[in-house]
Every structure is written in structure tokens, then in C-alpha cells.
Scaffold this active site. Sequence first.
Site, mmCIF file in Angstrom:
data_model
loop_
_atom_site.group_PDB
_atom_site.id
_atom_site.type_symbol
_atom_site.label_atom_id
_atom_site.label_comp_id
_atom_site.label_asym_id
_atom_site.label_seq_id
_atom_site.Cartn_x
_atom_site.Cartn_y
_atom_site.Cartn_z
ATOM 1 N N GLU A 11 0.802 -1.049 -0.018
ATOM 2 C CA GLU A 11 -0.066 0.003 -0.157
ATOM 3 C C GLU A 11 0.895 1.040 0.033
ATOM 4 O OE1 GLU A 11 -3.015 0.235 2.929
ATOM 5 O OE2 GLU A 11 -3.802 -1.594 2.659
ATOM 6 N N ASP A 55 -6.218 9.317 9.427
ATOM 7 C CA ASP A 55 -5.036 9.040 9.630
ATOM 8 C C ASP A 55 -4.675 9.629 11.161
ATOM 9 O OD1 ASP A 55 -4.317 7.187 7.744
ATOM 10 O OD2 ASP A 55 -4.424 9.002 6.283
#
Length: 272
Positions: free
Chosen positions: A54, A65
Site C-alpha cells: 500500500e 489518519d
Amino acid sequence: MTQPAETRLTRRFSKLKAEKRAAFVAYIMAGDPDHETAIEIACGLPESGVDVIELGLPFTDPMADGPAIQAAAMRSLAAGGTLARTLETARAVRARHPDTPIILMGYYNPIYSRGVERFLAEAGEAGVDGMIVVDLPPEEDEELCLPANAAGLHFIRLATPTTDDARLPAVLNNTSGFVYYVSITGITGAAEASAEAVAPEVARIKRATNLPVCVGFGVRTPEGARAIAAVADGVVVGSAIVSRIGAGDSPRKVLEFVRSLAAGVRGEAEHV
């Protein structure tokens, strides 16, 4: 609707299923701590036991995040990180590792700014296999998901602890490649994933789809990776790796840590 048929990603999961083991999916931020070092680390991931890469797209407002990946995005941007340079990283990995699936993970704004048609063409040319775009819900599939599938790229959706049975069909519709189950409620790196809590949720999702289910958010150690690997089709580790990069570890040390996680996913290490 048309979805990607046999791809590097589907072949990788078929191989792992035959081997009766979970996939190890590793996340790093493109351009972190700088373009050249990120390429060195990315190219070393498959040799360190990573099954799927990823690659994070640097963005100024990574709302899903936590601090580690937010800081990684800021380091990347400060070092000149862009979507174009992210695709350069993908090209470098693809040239060295023809069969390792590469997934882009990020937010829609940089893609929208570049133009969906141009982005999909460039991503395909760079050897990208799919994408996770966390701020595009199923109601916006015409924006990117459907064009991506038509271009032969997987569009991978997130399911979360709050995705109930009423919402799950919408999440699974048009999803391909795998389903990314977010093991905790909140941002990346906020808490540790519990295999005991994750197992029934993975089973519930698998009753509704034939796609592999990979679990991420909150997997930090080889021991944690091993526990999640026992109940899921794949284990995703991001913040723990990115934190090593942020702490100034050399590429060699980062990849040593990645190898310890890979051993954990494979059940090869009790203590690392």
C-alpha cells in the site's frame, strides 16, 4: 457492472489461499522521508516478506489518519512529494517486482485535481493494481470507483465496526480485490486491534462476499500480526512501519522490522 478480472491482486490472493496463509499488506507513505529513500524502502518490501504494497498518497489533510501517518504526509510534502512522484515510486517497484500488487491509498483531492481520466491512465501505466480512497463513499461511485473498475483497477472499500448489516451491501457493491476491515473505531494507530473482537466481524463480512477480508488499523507488533492473521485473509500494518521511518531508522532497519512482522503473519516467530 464490469470489474477487473484476473489481476496481480487476485492471483496473489489465490496463491496465498492455496498456501493456507494470510497476506501481509504493508503501508508506507510515498516520498517519506524523501523520494529516493521511500523508493529504496518500497522496493525492499517484497524481499522482506510483503505480499501487497500500500503506497500512501501525500495529502495536506489526511483526516482518517493518526499522528504517525499525518507526520509522514507532512514529511513527504516538505520533501516535494506529489501524486506524480508517488507514481514514479510505483514504477520503480513494478520494474523490480513484476508480480507484487501495488495499491494506492489516500484521498480524492489530489486525484480530482489531476483529473480522473488522466490519473487512471497514468496509474495503470505505472503498474498500479488498485486504490483505496477513504473519503469517497459508495454514493459517489460514479466519481472514481466505476471509472477505475472500467480501467481494470480495483477499488477497495473500507468496512468498519460501525458498518452494520443494513450498510454492508452498499459498501460491498462495486468493491473488488479485497475488503479492508478497519479493526477499531477512530484514526490509524489509535489503539491496538483485538483478534477476539475482529474475528466475528470478519466472519460477518465473509458471509456477505467472496472477497478476501484484510484487517488493518491497530496492528503494531509481530505478535499482534500473528493473532490477526489467524482470523483474517490479510493483515495490514502501516503506522508501526511509518513510525520507524519517522524516528529516523535507516531503510535497512525499517526492512528488518518489516521482516519481523512478515514472520509474525506467517506464524514463524514467537518473539521478535
